[in-house]
Design a protein around this motif. Structure first.
Motif, PDB file in Angstrom:
ATOM      1  N   GLY A 181      54.987  90.038  80.647  1.00 42.29           N
ATOM      2  CA  GLY A 181      55.184  90.853  81.849  1.00 42.29           C
ATOM      3  C   GLY A 181      54.491  92.206  81.879  1.00 42.29           C
ATOM      4  O   GLY A 181      54.852  93.065  82.703  1.00 42.29           O
ATOM      5  N   ALA A 182      53.486  92.408  81.016  1.00 45.91           N
ATOM      6  CA  ALA A 182      52.819  93.720  81.006  1.00 45.91           C
ATOM      7  C   ALA A 182      52.104  93.984  82.332  1.00 45.91           C
ATOM      8  O   ALA A 182      51.513  93.092  82.921  1.00 45.91           O
ATOM      9  N   GLU A 183      52.179  95.237  82.772  1.00 51.89           N
ATOM     10  CA  GLU A 183      51.445  95.660  83.970  1.00 51.89           C
ATOM     11  C   GLU A 183      50.230  96.515  83.587  1.00 51.89           C
ATOM     12  O   GLU A 183      49.250  96.583  84.323  1.00 51.89           O
ATOM     13  N   ILE A 184      50.337  97.183  82.438  1.00 54.24           N
ATOM     14  CA  ILE A 184      49.199  97.952  81.913  1.00 54.24           C
ATOM     15  C   ILE A 184      49.121  97.634  80.420  1.00 54.24           C
ATOM     16  O   ILE A 184      50.123  97.744  79.707  1.00 54.24           O
ATOM     17  N   VAL A 185      47.940  97.235  79.951  1.00 53.06           N
ATOM     18  CA  VAL A 185      47.762  97.023  78.510  1.00 53.06           C
ATOM     19  C   VAL A 185      46.733  98.037  78.015  1.00 53.06           C
ATOM     20  O   VAL A 185      45.630  98.134  78.555  1.00 53.06           O
ATOM     21  N   PHE A 186      47.140  98.799  77.018  1.00 54.56           N
ATOM     22  CA  PHE A 186      46.253  99.806  76.434  1.00 54.56           C
ATOM     23  C   PHE A 186      45.521  99.187  75.250  1.00 54.56           C
ATOM     24  O   PHE A 186      46.114  98.423  74.479  1.00 54.56           O
ATOM     25  N   ASN A 187      44.249  99.536  75.113  1.00 58.52           N
ATOM     26  CA  ASN A 187      43.449  98.992  74.004  1.00 58.52           C
ATOM     27  C   ASN A 187      42.818 100.149  73.208  1.00 58.52           C
ATOM     28  O   ASN A 187      41.638 100.438  73.327  1.00 58.52           O
ATOM     29  N   PRO A 188      43.670 100.825  72.390  1.00 62.00           N
ATOM     30  CA  PRO A 188      43.132 101.909  71.562  1.00 62.00           C
ATOM     31  C   PRO A 188      42.226 101.326  70.485  1.00 62.00           C
ATOM     32  O   PRO A 188      42.633 100.410  69.767  1.00 62.00           O
ATOM     33  N   SER A 189      41.006 101.866  70.365  1.00 57.82           N
ATOM     34  CA  SER A 189      39.993 101.224  69.517  1.00 57.82           C
ATOM     35  C   SER A 189      39.233 102.231  68.675  1.00 57.82           C
ATOM     36  O   SER A 189      39.286 103.442  68.898  1.00 57.82           O
TER      37      SER A 189
ATOM     38  N   ALA B 126      43.486  99.670  79.824  1.00 54.11           N
ATOM     39  CA  ALA B 126      42.933 100.994  79.519  1.00 54.11           C
ATOM     40  C   ALA B 126      42.269 100.936  78.148  1.00 54.11           C
ATOM     41  O   ALA B 126      42.939 100.733  77.134  1.00 54.11           O
ATOM     42  N   SER B 127      40.946 101.071  78.117  1.00 53.92           N
ATOM     43  CA  SER B 127      40.174 100.927  76.881  1.00 53.92           C
ATOM     44  C   SER B 127      39.789 102.299  76.339  1.00 53.92           C
ATOM     45  O   SER B 127      39.237 103.116  77.076  1.00 53.92           O
ATOM     46  N   ILE B 128      40.065 102.510  75.059  1.00 52.54           N
ATOM     47  CA  ILE B 128      39.822 103.834  74.460  1.00 52.54           C
ATOM     48  C   ILE B 128      39.045 103.658  73.155  1.00 52.54           C
ATOM     49  O   ILE B 128      39.463 102.876  72.294  1.00 52.54           O
ATOM     50  N   ASN B 129      37.970 104.407  73.006  1.00 56.75           N
ATOM     51  CA  ASN B 129      37.203 104.348  71.757  1.00 56.75           C
ATOM     52  C   ASN B 129      36.917 105.764  71.273  1.00 56.75           C
ATOM     53  O   ASN B 129      36.662 106.655  72.081  1.00 56.75           O
ATOM     54  N   ARG B 130      36.947 105.972  69.953  1.00 60.94           N
ATOM     55  CA  ARG B 130      36.665 107.314  69.440  1.00 60.94           C
ATOM     56  C   ARG B 130      35.191 107.670  69.605  1.00 60.94           C
ATOM     57  O   ARG B 130      34.374 106.802  69.953  1.00 60.94           O
ATOM     58  N   VAL B 131      34.829 108.920  69.347  1.00 58.69           N
ATOM     59  CA  VAL B 131      33.432 109.354  69.462  1.00 58.69           C
ATOM     60  C   VAL B 131      32.952 110.011  68.172  1.00 58.69           C
ATOM     61  O   VAL B 131      33.743 110.537  67.389  1.00 58.69           O
ATOM     62  N   GLY B 132      31.643 109.944  67.988  1.00 58.29           N
ATOM     63  CA  GLY B 132      31.012 110.689  66.889  1.00 58.29           C
ATOM     64  C   GLY B 132      30.643 109.816  65.707  1.00 58.29           C
ATOM     65  O   GLY B 132      30.987 108.637  65.643  1.00 58.29           O
ATOM     66  N   THR B 133      29.940 110.438  64.776  1.00 58.61           N
ATOM     67  CA  THR B 133      29.543 109.739  63.555  1.00 58.61           C
ATOM     68  C   THR B 133      30.308 110.367  62.400  1.00 58.61           C
ATOM     69  O   THR B 133      30.266 111.582  62.224  1.00 58.61           O
ATOM     70  N   GLU B 134      31.026 109.545  61.640  1.00 54.68           N
ATOM     71  CA  GLU B 134      31.858 110.051  60.548  1.00 54.68           C
ATOM     72  C   GLU B 134      31.170 109.754  59.213  1.00 54.68           C
ATOM     73  O   GLU B 134      30.836 108.604  58.936  1.00 54.68           O
ATOM     74  N   THR B 135      30.988 110.798  58.429  1.00 53.77           N
ATOM     75  CA  THR B 135      30.289 110.642  57.147  1.00 53.77           C
ATOM     76  C   THR B 135      31.296 110.818  56.013  1.00 53.77           C
ATOM     77  O   THR B 135      32.133 111.719  56.069  1.00 53.77           O
ATOM     78  N   PHE B 136      31.204 109.941  55.014  1.00 50.58           N
ATOM     79  CA  PHE B 136      32.192 109.939  53.936  1.00 50.58           C
ATOM     80  C   PHE B 136      31.585 110.438  52.624  1.00 50.58           C
ATOM     81  O   PHE B 136      30.367 110.382  52.445  1.00 50.58           O
ATOM     82  N   PRO B 137      32.452 110.924  51.711  1.00 51.20           N
ATOM     83  CA  PRO B 137      31.942 111.557  50.485  1.00 51.20           C
ATOM     84  C   PRO B 137      31.117 110.606  49.619  1.00 51.20           C
ATOM     85  O   PRO B 137      30.108 111.013  49.059  1.00 51.20           O
ATOM     86  N   ASN B 138      31.534 109.336  49.510  1.00 53.03           N
ATOM     87  CA  ASN B 138      30.827 108.404  48.632  1.00 53.03           C
ATOM     88  C   ASN B 138      30.139 107.312  49.435  1.00 53.03           C
ATOM     89  O   ASN B 138      30.750 106.736  50.335  1.00 53.03           O
ATOM     90  N   PRO B 139      28.881 106.997  49.079  1.00 52.83           N
ATOM     91  CA  PRO B 139      28.202 105.919  49.799  1.00 52.83           C
ATOM     92  C   PRO B 139      28.900 104.570  49.575  1.00 52.83           C
ATOM     93  O   PRO B 139      29.535 104.361  48.539  1.00 52.83           O
ATOM     94  N   PHE B 140      28.802 103.691  50.544  1.00 50.75           N
ATOM     95  CA  PHE B 140      29.373 102.342  50.446  1.00 50.75           C
ATOM     96  C   PHE B 140      28.341 101.351  50.950  1.00 50.75           C
ATOM     97  O   PHE B 140      27.431 101.715  51.699  1.00 50.75           O
ATOM     98  N   THR B 141      28.490 100.092  50.562  1.00 56.17           N
ATOM     99  CA  THR B 141      27.551  99.084  51.054  1.00 56.17           C
ATOM    100  C   THR B 141      28.243  98.233  52.108  1.00 56.17           C
ATOM    101  O   THR B 141      29.467  98.188  52.190  1.00 56.17           O
TER     102      THR B 141
ATOM    103  N   HIS C 170      37.342 103.621  79.352  1.00 60.55           N
ATOM    104  CA  HIS C 170      37.342 103.310  80.783  1.00 60.55           C
ATOM    105  C   HIS C 170      38.589 102.506  81.124  1.00 60.55           C
ATOM    106  O   HIS C 170      39.312 102.059  80.228  1.00 60.55           O
ATOM    107  N   ILE C 171      38.811 102.313  82.423  1.00 60.77           N
ATOM    108  CA  ILE C 171      40.003 101.566  82.857  1.00 60.77           C
ATOM    109  C   ILE C 171      39.602 100.473  83.837  1.00 60.77           C
ATOM    110  O   ILE C 171      38.799 100.698  84.752  1.00 60.77           O
ATOM    111  N   SER C 172      40.139  99.269  83.591  1.00 55.47           N
ATOM    112  CA  SER C 172      39.805  98.104  84.423  1.00 55.47           C
ATOM    113  C   SER C 172      41.045  97.672  85.192  1.00 55.47           C
ATOM    114  O   SER C 172      42.165  97.747  84.671  1.00 55.47           O
ATOM    115  N   ALA C 173      40.811  97.159  86.389  1.00 50.07           N
ATOM    116  CA  ALA C 173      41.935  96.749  87.244  1.00 50.07           C
ATOM    117  C   ALA C 173      41.928  95.234  87.436  1.00 50.07           C
ATOM    118  O   ALA C 173      40.895  94.589  87.253  1.00 50.07           O
TER     119      ALA C 173
END
Ligand code: URP
Length: 419
Positions: A276-284, A311-326, A345-348
């Motif tokens: 029965g959801a009327e709004i579904v949030f998609n934090p990403s 409602a679609s949500i995505n973070r912004v920016g480039t995050e750099t970490f102390p140790n390199p990873f593969t 953005h938001i879709s109807a």
């Protein structure tokens, strides 16, 4: 050669610098979003037609912007976050009054380098979010949602366990921080965090806490589908959620949360709809190289197929970490995750959708939505009515059995040699 960009003349070489998605500043050829790029570069009548096809029509019109109070616009100018607001209408009904709810979503980058003390990193994010939440509250937002794991850098690419220290209980520091805003602004707040379940062996989950407009905790939902793709090594940190598909009945409507990678799973979207959801949030949290072409499609399709707002949500920016990873792909080790491309953005349910927030700046997107639209679209298209769930229940019942065999009818001539 010279071209126009955001109304200003720039050299073509400079423009190219910021193109290609991975371009230095994370913009789209110097523009905040595809919408801004098209608007600035197309003749107005051509843009109108392109916009109709890209973002659809709501009650026969393109989405109208809403004017926000000066308190909100001045906060956005002072703190440099993108602020956009639109209105989704529904047709007037004879028996039901309109049910308009004001929804806000926030996207943001982290605030301090990932090398500084964890509690300073967290506090800096809290401080960065304060004016954005105030802008939402003073604009009369009823339901506000933050991005996935908003209290921390998205460190799961590293597979280092020390980032588990960012986990907190459902009634922890971040919930306490947001409860005061919920009370102050009479606002429901969805807070996606890394959760530590103290009562069950201190296990970690990827969880959305739902805070009611009285500052109470209504409940929580844990991410159902955990990615095993690219650098999204989240299964190193937490397991698939055990909370099902809860819909939270709030003062402002029935809401649900489909956390990030769950957006690739149509049955996940369906289950929230069935409840029965009327709004579904998609934090990403997702990066350009991996998912950007999918981003505008999946949420919109879910809204259409399930007759609810997404409602679609995505973070912004480039995050750099102390140790390199593969990335386990034979390429050299690296220390950053790639660019989180925002574009919330938001879709109807009627296939219309807002333009996206910025690709590289923090932002607050506000929309008014008349929830009557959900049932109006159900009545018009009859998707629920024609869905044949019994047919699919049967198919799935067979499919999950070990002796399942696919229903394939082969052409008897397929393996015959031609004469
Ligand atoms: N956070 C998360 O689940 N990301 C997975 C990548 C994607 O789904 O685009």
């Amino acid at each position: 050669m010279e071209k126009t960009q955001n109304g200003e003349t720039v050299k073509e070489e400079e423009l190219k610098e910021s193109c290609g998605g991975g371009g230095g500043d994370g913009s789209i050829c110097g523009y905040d979003s595809l919408h801004c790029l098209l608007k600035d570069n197309l003749d107005p009548h051509i843009f109108q037609e392109v916009n109709r096809l890209l973002t659809g029509l709501n009650c026969g019109k393109s989405l109208q912007p809403i004017a926000l109070p000066e308190s909100a616009t001045s906060l956005s100018l002072q703190h440099g976050f993108d602020l956009q607001a639109f209105c989704f209408n529904a047709d007037k009904e004879i028996l039901r009054e309109p049910r308009v709810v004001r929804v806000g979503v926030i996207q943001n980058s982290i605030s301090l380098p990932t090398t500084v003390h964890f509690s300073d990193q967290k506090k800096a994010i809290f401080n960065k979010l304060k004016p954005i939440i105030d802008a939402a509250g003073s604009s009369g937002v009823n339901i506000l949602c933050l991005q996935e794991a908003w209290t921390m850098p998205f460190a799961f690419c590293t597979r280092e366990k020390r980032w588990c220290e960012f986990a907190e209980p459902v009634n922890g520091e971040s919930t306490i921080f947001l409860q005061s805003f919920a009370l102050k602004y009479n606002m429901v707040i969805i807070s996606p965090i890394l959760e530590r379940d103290i009562n069950h062996g201190e296990v970690i989950w990827n969880t959305a806490v739902v805070i009611g407009n009285h500052g109470n905790i209504i409940g929580k939902h844990r991410k159902n589908h955990i990615p095993r793709v690219g650098d999204f090594n989240e299964s190193t940190y937490y397991m698939e959620g055990n909370t099902g598909h809860p819909v939270f009945e709030t003062a402002f409507g029935k809401i649900a949360i489909n956390i990030c990678y769950g957006r690739h799973h149509p049955l996940n979207w369906l289950a929230f709809g069935l409840n029965g959801a009327e709004i579904v949030f998609n934090p990403s949290a997702t990066v350009g190289e991996l998912s950007e072409p999918m981003w505008p499609i999946e949420a919109r399709n879910a809204a259409i197929a399930n007759n609810y707002f997404v409602a679609s949500i995505n973070r912004v920016g480039t995050e750099t970490f102390p140790n390199p990873f593969t990335s386990g792909d034979g390429k050299p080790a690296h220390a950053d995750f790639g660019h989180f491309y925002g574009s919330s953005h938001i879709s109807a349910p009627d296939a219309s959708c807002t333009p996206s927030l910025s690709r590289n700046r923090d932002g607050l997107l506000i929309t008014d939505m008349d929830l009557n639209l959900c049932r109006q679209v159900k009545d018009k298209w009859g998707f629920r009515m024609t869905s044949r769930y019994d047919l699919y229940a049967e198919t799935l019942t067979h499919y999950v059995k070990p002796d399942f065999e696919p229903q394939v009818i082969s052409d008897p001539l397929l393996h015959k040699k031609s004469l």
